[in-house]
Design an enzyme around this catalytic site. Sequence first.
Site, PDB file in Angstrom:
ATOM      1  N   GLY A  45       0.912  -1.372  -0.023  1.00 61.58           N
ATOM      2  CA  GLY A  45       0.107  -0.038  -0.092  1.00 61.58           C
ATOM      3  C   GLY A  45       0.921   1.139  -0.026  1.00 61.58           C
ATOM      4  N   GLN A  50       2.777   9.793   0.742  1.00 62.31           N
ATOM      5  CA  GLN A  50       4.214   9.368   1.028  1.00 62.31           C
ATOM      6  C   GLN A  50       5.062   9.771   0.050  1.00 62.31           C
ATOM      7  OE1 GLN A  50       2.256   5.458   1.883  1.00 62.31           O
ATOM      8  NE2 GLN A  50       4.120   5.210   3.114  1.00 62.31           N
ATOM      9  N   CYS A  87       5.659  -0.120   6.935  1.00 63.78           N
ATOM     10  CA  CYS A  87       5.252   1.083   6.093  1.00 63.78           C
ATOM     11  C   CYS A  87       6.426   1.315   5.411  1.00 63.78           C
ATOM     12  CB  CYS A  87       4.826   2.161   7.244  1.00 63.78           C
ATOM     13  SG  CYS A  87       4.498   3.630   6.284  1.00 63.78           S
ATOM     14  N   LEU A  88       6.086   1.857   3.909  1.00 63.85           N
ATOM     15  CA  LEU A  88       7.416   2.060   3.182  1.00 63.85           C
ATOM     16  C   LEU A  88       8.129   3.568   3.569  1.00 63.85           C
ATOM     17  CD1 LEU A  88       5.799   1.233  -0.429  1.00 63.85           C
ATOM     18  CD2 LEU A  88       7.617   0.132   0.941  1.00 63.85           C
ATOM     19  N   HIS A 129      -4.585   1.527   7.425  1.00 70.04           N
ATOM     20  CA  HIS A 129      -3.341   1.922   7.431  1.00 70.04           C
ATOM     21  C   HIS A 129      -3.136   3.070   6.221  1.00 70.04           C
ATOM     22  CE1 HIS A 129       1.448   1.460   7.690  1.00 70.04           C
ATOM     23  NE2 HIS A 129       1.082   2.329   6.672  1.00 70.04           N
ATOM     24  N   GLU A 130      -3.817   2.988   5.328  1.00 70.83           N
ATOM     25  CA  GLU A 130      -3.659   3.933   4.244  1.00 70.83           C
ATOM     26  C   GLU A 130      -4.427   5.264   4.464  1.00 70.83           C
ATOM     27  OE1 GLU A 130      -0.890   3.573   2.367  1.00 70.83           O
ATOM     28  OE2 GLU A 130      -0.575   1.656   2.949  1.00 70.83           O
ATOM     29  N   HIS A 133      -2.833   7.700   6.627  1.00 69.11           N
ATOM     30  CA  HIS A 133      -1.843   8.526   6.191  1.00 69.11           C
ATOM     31  C   HIS A 133      -2.106   9.559   5.559  1.00 69.11           C
ATOM     32  CE1 HIS A 133       1.839   6.285   6.223  1.00 69.11           C
ATOM     33  NE2 HIS A 133       1.694   5.193   5.484  1.00 69.11           N
TER      34      HIS A 133
HETATM   35 CO    CO Z   1       2.293   3.271   5.463  1.00 70.40          CO
END
Ligand code: CO
Length: 167
Positions: A45, A50, A87-88, A129-130, A133
């Site tokens: 995701g 991000q 998470c990236l 999660h997204e 963000h």
């Molecule tokens: Co993330």
Amino acid sequence: MKIYTYGNPVLRKKSKKVRNIDKETLQIVKDMFDTMEQTTPKGIGLAAIQVGVPIAIFIYKLEDDSGAIINPEIIERSGQELGEEGCLSVPGIYAPIERAEKILVKGIDLKGRRFETELLGIKARVFQHEIDHLNGIIFTDYINELEVLSVEEGYEVPEELIDKLVK
Ligand code: CO
């Protein structure tokens, strides 16, 4: 596209709703998929914020399903489930996070169609999660001690996160 990491204030911005899905929007989504494809391990995701774009879009790619969601909103949550997340923007760091087990979410697809869907399991987790963000929330915000984090070899807990957890 560059993926911004923990400590960068851009990740704390609230993303703005998308008003019209134009060429530029579609290009951003395409670039986000390309960016996520290049990560190791591969992300499942990615939210536009991000990569520094403060608009309410995220993409996801699971084993059998992928997509881009515009202006997502969780309408209902039920149950609770603990699951490992990463998470990236916090590479190499994982932690068990409590999420709703089931969510009812609404949003718009790339063709501008509104939808409402009930989700369970990993997909429900990724969406939560997204969507966090888009509100400036990072999964580690739910953690209050350093000990619960798993750190993959070759990675370090970001200093800003250590500062937050060790007082
Ligand atoms: Co993330």
